[in-house]
Design an enzyme around this catalytic site. Structure first.
Site, short mmCIF file in Angstrom:
data_model
loop_
_atom_site.label_atom_id
_atom_site.label_comp_id
_atom_site.label_asym_id
_atom_site.label_seq_id
_atom_site.Cartn_x
_atom_site.Cartn_y
_atom_site.Cartn_z
N GLU A 1 -6.60 6.64 -1.08
CA GLU A 1 -6.36 5.44 -0.26
C GLU A 1 -6.80 4.17 -1.00
O GLU A 1 -6.11 3.15 -0.97
CB GLU A 1 -7.10 5.55 1.07
N HIS B 1 0.84 -1.21 0.00
CA HIS B 1 0.00 0.00 0.00
C HIS B 1 0.88 1.27 0.00
O HIS B 1 0.64 2.20 -0.77
CB HIS B 1 -0.90 -0.06 1.24
N GLU B 2 1.91 1.28 0.83
CA GLU B 2 2.78 2.46 0.93
C GLU B 2 3.65 2.62 -0.32
O GLU B 2 3.85 3.75 -0.79
CB GLU B 2 3.65 2.39 2.19
N HIS C 1 1.54 4.26 -2.88
CA HIS C 1 1.43 5.72 -2.67
C HIS C 1 2.62 6.43 -3.34
O HIS C 1 2.43 7.45 -4.01
CB HIS C 1 1.48 6.06 -1.17
ZN LIG Z 1 -2.57 5.14 2.72
#
Ligand SMILES: [Zn+2]
Length: 272
Positions: free
Chosen positions: A199, A135-136, A139
């Site tokens: 997100e 997830h990071e 980003h």
């Molecule tokens: Zn996030």
């Protein structure tokens, strides 16, 4: 009388110049993200974003207990390197650290600087940790930090145009822009109050990356179940959850897309 006409003309010229500057910037700043196909508003280049990210990361290192050795840090680095290598931007200057604080949080800075707090490392399984790191990494690859800086910068330019229109000093406005950016770099990234949309985009791409790296994508579901149970146990939302979409919604979404992730994961399992 002539003096007044001259003043009005000058004022109008300033106004036009200001608007023209904004229009040119907007035209130049809309780019299509090659990973998602989504149009993004970016006013800073990748190298400028990376420089801001690095500056903010160095600030964090000065003020927080950043750990780069030991079992927790090694686990995070190993997973991070594996996921970054199969991401859409393996060439970023990736760095993965643990911050030794009893906090359930993780964040990414532009340019591939990623931190996970020790309490989160302890609370999650190896594969769930891979889901957070995926997830990071997403980003950072998807330039979400640069997007945030650009929105803030646009707001500053809006103020600048108004100031020009009323005849204020432009030097003061330039100073405000720089100070605003510095503040974002220093604190804004760390708290990461991203929009829900961003997100969910990081969930989509991050789960794909973890699967591609050979981690079972079902752990992306169990991650949010674990986080939800931790939240119940604590009586209040952990930091990571307070800035992220509600668990139920994101679990549903990941489950729905699971066949895509499992197909990606299967490729890594059948490889020799
Ligand atoms: Zn996030």
């Amino acid at each position: 009388m002539n003096g007044l006409v001259q003043q009005v003309k000058q004022h109008m010229a300033k106004l036009r110049t200001g608007h023209l500057a904004v229009c040119l910037v907007l035209l130049a700043a809309c780019t299509t993200n090659s990973v998602t196909g989504r149009s993004q508003f970016l006013m800073i280049s990748d190298s400028e974003a990376s420089a801001l990210g690095l500056a903010a990361f160095n600030e964090v290192k000065k003020s927080q207990p950043v750990v780069t050795v030991g079992s927790r840090a090694e686990e995070v680095q190993q997973i991070g390197r594996r996921i970054a290598a199969v991401s859409d931007n393996p060439g970023l200057d990736w760095e993965f650290v643990v911050i030794d604080e009893p906090v359930l949080n993780a964040w990414a800075l532009p340019g591939g600087k990623i931190a996970i707090y020790s309490k989160m490392v302890d609370a999650l399984s190896h594969e769930e940790l891979a889901a957070v790191i995926g997830h990071e990494v997403a980003h950072a690859v998807l330039r979400h930090g640069a997007e945030r800086v650009s929105r803030a910068q646009l707001a500053q330019i809006g103020i600048g145009v108004t100031a020009i229109a009323v005849g204020a000093s432009t030097d003061g406005e330039t100073g405000a822009l720089v100070a605003g950016l510095a503040a974002i770099a220093a604190t804004g990234f760390v708290e990461l109050p991203h929009s829900r949309f961003v997100e969910l985009e990081a969930d989509d791409i991050g789960t794909l990356y973890m699967a591609r790296a050979g981690y079972n994508p079902r752990a992306a579901v169990s991650l949010w179940e674990t986080m939800a149970s931790l939240k119940e146990g604590q009586g209040g939302p952990p930091q990571f959850l307070s800035t992220h979409p509600s668990d139920g919604r994101r679990i549903d979404r990941i489950r729905k897309k699971m066949p895509i992730y499992l197909a990606e994961f299967a490729k890594t399992q059948s490889a020799p």
